[in-house]
Design an enzyme around this catalytic site. Sequence first.
Site, PDB file in Angstrom:
ATOM      1  N   ASP A  67      -0.355 -12.210 -30.297  1.00  0.00           N
ATOM      2  CA  ASP A  67      -0.969 -12.956 -29.054  1.00  0.00           C
ATOM      3  C   ASP A  67      -2.153 -13.177 -29.207  1.00  0.00           C
ATOM      4  O   ASP A  67      -2.787 -12.853 -30.050  1.00  0.00           O
ATOM      5  CB  ASP A  67      -0.635 -11.993 -27.744  1.00  0.00           C
ATOM      6  CG  ASP A  67      -1.005 -10.460 -28.012  1.00  0.00           C
ATOM      7  OD1 ASP A  67      -1.634 -10.348 -29.013  1.00  0.00           O
ATOM      8  OD2 ASP A  67      -0.207  -9.634 -27.279  1.00  0.00           O
ATOM      9  N   ASN A 136       1.908   0.232 -19.531  1.00  0.00           N
ATOM     10  CA  ASN A 136       3.059  -0.158 -18.538  1.00  0.00           C
ATOM     11  C   ASN A 136       4.022  -0.780 -19.135  1.00  0.00           C
ATOM     12  O   ASN A 136       5.172  -1.267 -18.610  1.00  0.00           O
ATOM     13  CB  ASN A 136       2.332  -1.215 -17.830  1.00  0.00           C
ATOM     14  CG  ASN A 136       2.181  -2.708 -18.426  1.00  0.00           C
ATOM     15  OD1 ASN A 136       2.193  -2.636 -19.842  1.00  0.00           O
ATOM     16  ND2 ASN A 136       1.492  -3.608 -17.837  1.00  0.00           N
ATOM     17  N   HIS A 138       4.645  -3.010 -21.782  1.00  0.00           N
ATOM     18  CA  HIS A 138       4.500  -4.267 -22.333  1.00  0.00           C
ATOM     19  C   HIS A 138       4.397  -4.421 -23.874  1.00  0.00           C
ATOM     20  O   HIS A 138       4.147  -3.467 -24.637  1.00  0.00           O
ATOM     21  CB  HIS A 138       3.215  -5.032 -21.798  1.00  0.00           C
ATOM     22  CG  HIS A 138       1.910  -4.782 -22.031  1.00  0.00           C
ATOM     23  ND1 HIS A 138       0.754  -4.878 -21.616  1.00  0.00           N
ATOM     24  CD2 HIS A 138       1.403  -4.456 -23.489  1.00  0.00           C
ATOM     25  CE1 HIS A 138      -0.113  -4.761 -22.455  1.00  0.00           C
ATOM     26  NE2 HIS A 138       0.178  -4.455 -23.371  1.00  0.00           N
ATOM     27  N   GLU A 143       4.365  -8.706 -19.904  1.00  0.00           N
ATOM     28  CA  GLU A 143       4.039  -7.821 -19.028  1.00  0.00           C
ATOM     29  C   GLU A 143       5.557  -7.483 -18.006  1.00  0.00           C
ATOM     30  O   GLU A 143       6.574  -8.225 -18.349  1.00  0.00           O
ATOM     31  CB  GLU A 143       3.003  -8.336 -17.874  1.00  0.00           C
ATOM     32  CG  GLU A 143       1.620  -8.538 -18.432  1.00  0.00           C
ATOM     33  CD  GLU A 143       0.926  -7.375 -18.658  1.00  0.00           C
ATOM     34  OE1 GLU A 143       1.446  -6.154 -19.186  1.00  0.00           O
ATOM     35  OE2 GLU A 143      -0.264  -7.330 -18.655  1.00  0.00           O
TER      36      GLU A 143
HETATM   37  C1  GLP Z   1      -2.741  -4.913 -26.056  1.00  0.00           C
HETATM   38  C2  GLP Z   1      -1.942  -5.931 -26.985  1.00  0.00           C
HETATM   39  C3  GLP Z   1      -0.392  -5.443 -27.356  1.00  0.00           C
HETATM   40  C4  GLP Z   1      -0.887  -3.892 -27.686  1.00  0.00           C
HETATM   41  C5  GLP Z   1      -0.887  -3.004 -26.604  1.00  0.00           C
HETATM   42  C6  GLP Z   1      -1.485  -1.614 -26.614  1.00  0.00           C
HETATM   43  O1  GLP Z   1      -2.968  -5.413 -24.669  1.00  0.00           O
HETATM   44  N1  GLP Z   1      -1.540  -6.973 -26.288  1.00  0.00           N
HETATM   45  O2  GLP Z   1      -0.054  -6.190 -28.586  1.00  0.00           O
HETATM   46  O3  GLP Z   1       0.166  -3.494 -28.582  1.00  0.00           O
HETATM   47  O4  GLP Z   1      -1.751  -3.868 -25.653  1.00  0.00           O
HETATM   48  O5  GLP Z   1      -2.771  -1.523 -27.119  1.00  0.00           O
HETATM   49  P1  GLP Z   1      -3.340  -0.062 -27.670  1.00  0.00           P
HETATM   50  O6  GLP Z   1      -2.638  -0.058 -28.771  1.00  0.00           O
HETATM   51  O7  GLP Z   1      -4.921  -0.550 -27.487  1.00  0.00           O
HETATM   52  O8  GLP Z   1      -3.000   0.950 -26.711  1.00  0.00           O
END
Ligand code: GLP
Length: 259
Positions: A67, A136, A138, A143
């Site tokens: 992304d 959440n 995702h 989402e």
């Molecule tokens: C982000 C990214 C995801 C990531 C997730 C967890 O928003 N878009 O690809 O895996 O949320 O992030 P983190 O590892 O910082 O908790």
Amino acid sequence: MRVVILPSEADASNFAAGFIEDYICEKQDAVLGLATGSSVLLTYETLIKKHQESTLSFQNITTFNLDEYVGLKRYHTQSYRYYMKQKLFNHIDIDQKNTYIPECFNDDYQLSCNNYETSIKSCGGIDLQLLGIGSNGHIGFNEPTSSLSSRTRVKTLTKSTIANNSRFFKDSEVQPSIAITMGIGTIMEAQNILLLGLGKHKSKAVADLVEGPLSSFCPGSVLQNHENAVIVLDQEAASELKLYDYYVHTEKMKLKYMC
Ligand code: GLP
């Protein structure tokens, strides 16, 4: 679904890096799907170390990131392109021409999304997709209530995701509220999935992903339908799993009978 529970964040990241290393050794021109965020940081650090200290090479590897934010300049310090350069690409021997990240800089986002899907297909599809999980549930920026067969598209972020990621932005910086993300259908087409869940704050999402009903309300739960998904957890992220002991036992049996 294989669930691997390890004592600490360092152990889980080491496992993930070893898994990726083994994959690359088997297939030197593998197509990797990559993630950003904090969960994968230590894995990237370990891969860099392996590259510097051993023969691990990324020369023939192609990567597709999950992304990218819409509304940031190409090399903004919070863009995922910048993150990937800083945290991985600048420290390994990958040809950066072969590192794809959704393009969010022209006005025709739909075209960017279609092009991204076409590029993944023309590279033969993703061999191994690395994922984190949002608190959440995702995956990528898909989402809750995202279509489980969605393709790469523009997605509006939830308030909780914006709040969780606000730690990366300075007060003076405008934080984007939309992003381009690979769809859940896109992610599910990867041959192999490796998801890292770290920390207590991920324990509910992890339990929903592994044991909850398959539901778009926890997008990660779709991985229950993937044939080759490995979920790597530290003890804290695994703490709400009902079958915790079973997963630990299964891994021990694997070591005993399959090595
Ligand atoms: C982000 C990214 C995801 C990531 C997730 C967890 O928003 N878009 O690809 O895996 O949320 O992030 P983190 O590892 O910082 O908790």
